[in-house]
Design a protein around this motif. Structure first.
Motif, short mmCIF file in Angstrom:
data_model
loop_
_atom_site.label_atom_id
_atom_site.label_comp_id
_atom_site.label_asym_id
_atom_site.label_seq_id
_atom_site.Cartn_x
_atom_site.Cartn_y
_atom_site.Cartn_z
N VAL A 1 0.85 -1.20 0.00
CA VAL A 1 0.00 0.00 0.00
C VAL A 1 0.88 1.25 0.00
CG1 VAL A 1 -1.88 1.23 1.14
CG2 VAL A 1 -1.72 -1.26 1.36
N ILE A 2 0.63 2.13 -0.96
CA ILE A 2 1.41 3.38 -1.07
C ILE A 2 0.46 4.56 -0.92
CG2 ILE A 2 3.10 4.66 -2.42
CD1 ILE A 2 3.94 1.77 -1.81
N LEU A 3 0.77 5.43 0.03
CA LEU A 3 0.00 6.65 0.24
C LEU A 3 0.64 7.78 -0.56
CD1 LEU A 3 -0.97 4.83 2.60
CD2 LEU A 3 -1.09 6.89 4.00
N GLY A 4 -0.13 8.38 -1.45
CA GLY A 4 0.38 9.48 -2.25
C GLY A 4 0.36 10.80 -1.50
N PRO A 5 0.82 11.87 -2.14
CA PRO A 5 0.87 13.18 -1.49
C PRO A 5 -0.51 13.64 -1.03
CG PRO A 5 2.13 13.18 -3.53
CD PRO A 5 1.37 11.89 -3.51
N SER A 6 -0.56 14.24 0.14
CA SER A 6 -1.83 14.74 0.70
C SER A 6 -1.55 15.90 1.65
CB SER A 6 -2.56 13.62 1.45
OG SER A 6 -1.83 13.26 2.62
N VAL A 7 -2.61 16.51 2.13
CA VAL A 7 -2.44 17.59 3.10
C VAL A 7 -1.88 17.00 4.40
CG1 VAL A 7 -4.79 17.43 4.05
CG2 VAL A 7 -3.57 19.62 4.10
N GLY A 8 -0.98 17.76 5.02
CA GLY A 8 -0.36 17.28 6.25
C GLY A 8 -1.04 17.82 7.49
N PRO A 9 -0.64 17.31 8.66
CA PRO A 9 -1.21 17.79 9.93
C PRO A 9 -0.83 19.23 10.24
CG PRO A 9 0.64 16.31 10.33
CD PRO A 9 0.37 16.25 8.87
N CYS A 10 0.09 19.78 9.44
CA CYS A 10 0.48 21.18 9.59
C CYS A 10 -0.60 22.14 9.09
CB CYS A 10 1.78 21.44 8.83
SG CYS A 10 1.75 20.80 7.13
N CYS A 11 -1.46 21.65 8.18
CA CYS A 11 -2.39 22.55 7.48
C CYS A 11 -3.85 22.14 7.54
CB CYS A 11 -1.99 22.65 6.00
SG CYS A 11 -0.37 23.39 5.70
N PHE A 12 -4.15 20.94 8.03
CA PHE A 12 -5.53 20.46 7.95
C PHE A 12 -6.18 20.44 9.32
CE2 PHE A 12 -8.67 16.89 7.59
CZ PHE A 12 -9.55 17.59 6.78
N THR A 13 -7.29 21.14 9.43
CA THR A 13 -8.03 21.19 10.69
C THR A 13 -9.47 20.73 10.47
OG1 THR A 13 -8.77 23.48 10.39
CG2 THR A 13 -6.66 23.14 11.51
N LEU A 14 -10.10 20.31 11.57
CA LEU A 14 -11.52 19.95 11.57
C LEU A 14 -12.15 20.49 12.84
CD1 LEU A 14 -11.51 16.19 10.45
CD2 LEU A 14 -12.45 18.11 9.16
N PRO A 15 -13.46 20.70 12.82
CA PRO A 15 -14.15 21.04 14.07
C PRO A 15 -13.92 19.94 15.10
CG PRO A 15 -15.59 21.38 12.19
CD PRO A 15 -14.37 20.69 11.67
N ARG A 16 -13.97 20.33 16.35
CA ARG A 16 -13.58 19.40 17.42
C ARG A 16 -14.43 18.13 17.42
NH1 ARG A 16 -12.71 20.73 23.88
NH2 ARG A 16 -11.93 18.65 24.43
N GLU A 17 -15.72 18.25 17.10
CA GLU A 17 -16.57 17.06 17.14
C GLU A 17 -16.13 16.03 16.09
OE1 GLU A 17 -18.99 20.46 15.19
OE2 GLU A 17 -17.60 20.18 16.87
N SER A 18 -15.64 16.51 14.90
CA SER A 18 -15.12 15.59 13.88
C SER A 18 -13.74 15.09 14.27
CB SER A 18 -15.08 16.28 12.52
OG SER A 18 -16.37 16.69 12.11
N ALA A 19 -12.94 15.97 14.88
CA ALA A 19 -11.60 15.58 15.30
C ALA A 19 -11.64 14.49 16.35
CB ALA A 19 -10.86 16.80 15.84
N ASN A 20 -12.72 14.43 17.09
CA ASN A 20 -12.83 13.44 18.16
C ASN A 20 -12.74 12.01 17.62
OD1 ASN A 20 -13.37 12.88 21.05
ND2 ASN A 20 -15.21 11.89 20.21
N ALA A 21 -13.28 11.80 16.42
CA ALA A 21 -13.23 10.46 15.82
C ALA A 21 -11.79 10.05 15.52
CB ALA A 21 -14.08 10.43 14.56
N PHE A 22 -10.97 11.00 15.10
CA PHE A 22 -9.55 10.70 14.85
C PHE A 22 -8.82 10.48 16.17
CE2 PHE A 22 -10.73 12.50 10.79
CZ PHE A 22 -9.97 11.76 9.89
N HIS A 23 -9.19 11.23 17.18
CA HIS A 23 -8.59 11.05 18.51
C HIS A 23 -8.89 9.65 19.03
CE1 HIS A 23 -7.90 11.75 22.85
NE2 HIS A 23 -7.02 12.65 22.43
N ASN A 24 -10.06 9.12 18.68
CA ASN A 24 -10.42 7.78 19.11
C ASN A 24 -9.59 6.71 18.39
OD1 ASN A 24 -12.34 8.77 20.88
ND2 ASN A 24 -14.04 8.53 19.42
N ILE A 25 -9.17 6.99 17.17
CA ILE A 25 -8.28 6.06 16.46
C ILE A 25 -6.93 6.01 17.16
CG2 ILE A 25 -7.01 5.68 14.29
CD1 ILE A 25 -9.41 6.91 12.83
N ASP A 26 -6.39 7.19 17.43
CA ASP A 26 -5.12 7.30 18.16
C ASP A 26 -4.95 8.78 18.52
OD1 ASP A 26 -2.27 7.68 18.80
OD2 ASP A 26 -2.06 5.60 18.13
N PRO A 27 -4.67 9.10 19.76
CA PRO A 27 -4.49 10.51 20.15
C PRO A 27 -3.41 11.22 19.34
CG PRO A 27 -4.75 9.15 22.10
CD PRO A 27 -4.64 8.20 20.94
#
Length: 429
Positions: free
Chosen positions: A331-357
Motif C-alpha cells: 500500500v502506497i499513500l500518495g501526497p496529501s495535506v499534512g497535519p500542519c495545514c488540515f483542521t476539523l471542528p472538534r466534534e469531527s476531530a474526536n473520531a480521529f482522537h479515538n483512532i489514536d491521540p
C-alpha cells in the motif's frame, strides 16, 4: 450585459478597401453599444484586417481607412487560420480577466459551427449569448443567410481532431512532467503519482497538469484529456483503458467486471492493461498492489473516507475477489495535506482522537489539526497489512500538498477552483 463580446469575422475577406466602410460601421456600432460595460471586445478572424488599395485613396477612403485603424485599437484582434487556435486564445484572454458572460456576434450560417467549438473548449462556468451578425460585404461574400441547423458526425469529428491537434502542439507549462514512483511496487505494474508540472492547463490554480474536469471549473475536458494523453505517453499506459474513481467521500469500491456503482472511492482490478486512478488535492490517493495474485487497486481517502475505512474496504475487495493475502498487499499513500495545514471542528476531530491521540494536535482547541496519513496507516495495520508494506514517508510522497504550491494542487490552499493530481496503477500487458 455581457462582460466580453466576441465578433466572428472568420472566413471573411478583411483586407479589401471596398469592405472598409461596412466593417467600420459594424465595429463602431458594437463599440458604442458594449464599450461602457464590456471588459473585453474581441475580433476573431483568419487573416489580418487592413484596407489595402492598388492606387491613391480619395478623401473619403482615406478617412475611412484612418477611422478603421483607430477603431481597431479598441479591440483585441485574434488572427489565426485555425478556429481551435483562435478560440483557445480568446478563452485565455477571457480567463485572464476572470470573465464568464460572453456575447458572440456571429454570421447566421456559422452559428452552429461556432457553438460546436465552444461546447468543446468551454465549460458551464461560462454563459454564452449569440447574436446574428448582420454584415453584407460588397461582392456578396456572405452567400448563406440561414443558420445550418446541425453538425454532422463527420464534421464533429473534424472539429475534435482540429482541437486535439492544436492542444498537442502546446508547450508544457511549469516545467517537465514528473511522475513519483516507489521501488516497493513490483515491475509487473505501471504506477505513479502525478504532480502539477508538465501539462497545458494555464489557469493559475489549475496550472498545469490538472487531471480532472467538471462543469464548475474552467478547464474543459479536452484540456484534461490532453494532459492525460501526455501522462499515458510518459508512463506507458493506454489512455483508452483509463478509469478514475467517481468520488463520493465514502467507502464504496467498484470491483471491475462487476456492475459499476453510481459513485465509488475505490477500484480494484486484475485485468491487464487497464489503468485505474484515484484523485487527490489534499485527500490521499492510495494505490494497492499484490504481485502474487497480480491484482491492484486504488482509493481516494479524505477525512470522511478515512473514518469510513475506504482503504481497508479496498483491501478487503481484493481479498474477496482475487484471493489476495494480507501479507502480500503493498500500500502506497500518495501526497496529501499534512497535519500542519488540515483542521476539523472538534466534534469531527474526536473520531480521529479515538483512532489514536497522536492523530490529533491541539485537541482542546475549537479546530484541532488532523493527521489523516497517520490515521490511515493505523487503520491499515489494524486491518492486517504489514507495517513494512505500507509506504507513506519517503521522497516527495510525504510532502504536504498545501505547503508545496510549486509541486501540488491543494483545495485547502487554493479554494474551490483547485486542480487535481492522481495516483494510478495498472498491470502490464
Amino acid at each position: 450585459m455581457a462582460e466580453a463580446v466576441l465578433i466572428d469575422l472568420f472566413g471573411l475577406t478583411l483586407n479589401s478597401q471596398k469592405n472598409c466602410p461596412t466593417l467600420l460601421k459594424t465595429l463602431d456600432a458594437v463599440r458604442s453599444h458594449h464599450a461602457a460595460k464590456a471588459k473585453l471586445l474581441c475580433i476573431m478572424c483568419c487573416s489580418n484586417i487592413s484596407c489595402e488599395s492598388n492606387g491613391d485613396l480619395d478623401t473619403y477612403e482615406l478617412e475611412t481607412t484612418n477611422g478603421l485603424s483607430a477603431l481597431l485599437r479598441e479591440f483585441e484582434i485574434v488572427s489565426n487560420p485555425s478556429m481551435a487556435a483562435s478560440l483557445y486564445t480568446i478563452k485565455q484572454k477571457i480567463d485572464e480577466k476572470n470573465l464568464s458572460s460572453i456575447k458572440v456576434m456571429v454570421p447566421m450560417h456559422r452559428k452552429t459551427l461556432m457553438k460546436a467549438f465552444i461546447d468543446q473548449l468551454f465549460t458551464d462556468v461560462y454563459n454564452f449569448e449569440f447574436e446574428d451578425l448582420q454584415v453584407t460585404w460588397k461582392g456578396g461574400l456572405l452567400k448563406q443567410s440561414t443558420e445550418i441547423s446541425m453538425i454532422t458526425t463527420q464534421e464533429l469529428e473534424a472539429i475534435q481532431n482540429e482541437i486535439e491537434t492544436y492542444l498537442r502542439s502546446l508547450p508544457a507549462l511549469k516545467g517537465e512532467l514528473t511522475i513519483l514512483t516507489t521501488p516497493l511496487i513490483s515491475d509487473i505494474f505501471i504506477h505513479g503519482f502525478t504532480t502539477r508540472t508538465g501539462g497545458i492547463s494555464y489557469i493559475p490554480t489549475l496550472s498545469s497538469f490538472n487531471l480532472f474536469s467538471s462543469s464548475k471549473r474552467r478547464d474543459p475536458r479536452v484540456v484534461v484529456q490532453e494532459n492525460l494523453r501526455r501522462l499515458g505517453s510518459a508512463a506507458g499506459f493506454n489512455v483508452k483503458k483509463f478509469y478514475r474513481i467517481k468520488t463520493d467521500h465514502a467507502n464504496d469500491v467498484w470491483v471491475m467486471g462487476r456492475k459499476e456503482p453510481e459513485s465509488y472511492d475505490g477500484i480494484t482490478t486484475n485485468q491487464r492493461g487497464v489503468t485505474i486512478a484515484a484523485l487527490g488535492a489534499d485527500c490521499i490517493p492510495i494505490i494497492f498492489a499484490d504481485p502474487v495474485k497480480k491484482a491492484c487497486g486504488v482509493a481516494h481517502s479524505g477525512w470522511k473516507g478515512t473514518l469510513l475505512g475506504v482503504a481497508m474496504a479496498t483491501v478487503n475487495a481484493m481479498i474477496a475477489e482475487y484471493g489476495c493475502s494480507l501479507e502480500d498487499i503493498i500500500v502506497i499513500l500518495g501526497p496529501s495535506v499534512g497535519p500542519c495545514c488540515f483542521t476539523l471542528p472538534r466534534e469531527s476531530a474526536n473520531a480521529f482522537h479515538n483512532i489514536d491521540p497522536e492523530c490529533v494536535r491541539l485537541f482542546d482547541s475549537p479546530n484541532p489539526y488532523i493527521d489523516i496519513r497517520k490515521a490511515t496507516r493505523i487503520l491499515l495495520e489494524q486491518g492486517g497489512i504489514l507495517p513494512q508494506n505500507i509506504q507513506d514517508q519517503i521522497q516527495d510522497l510525504n510532502l504536504c500538498t498545501s505547503c508545496h504550491p510549486e509541486k501540488f494542487f491543494s483545495h485547502v490552499r487554493d479554494g474551490l477552483n483547485f486542480g487535481t493530481q492522481i495516483g494510478f496503477i495498472s498491470i502490464r500487458e
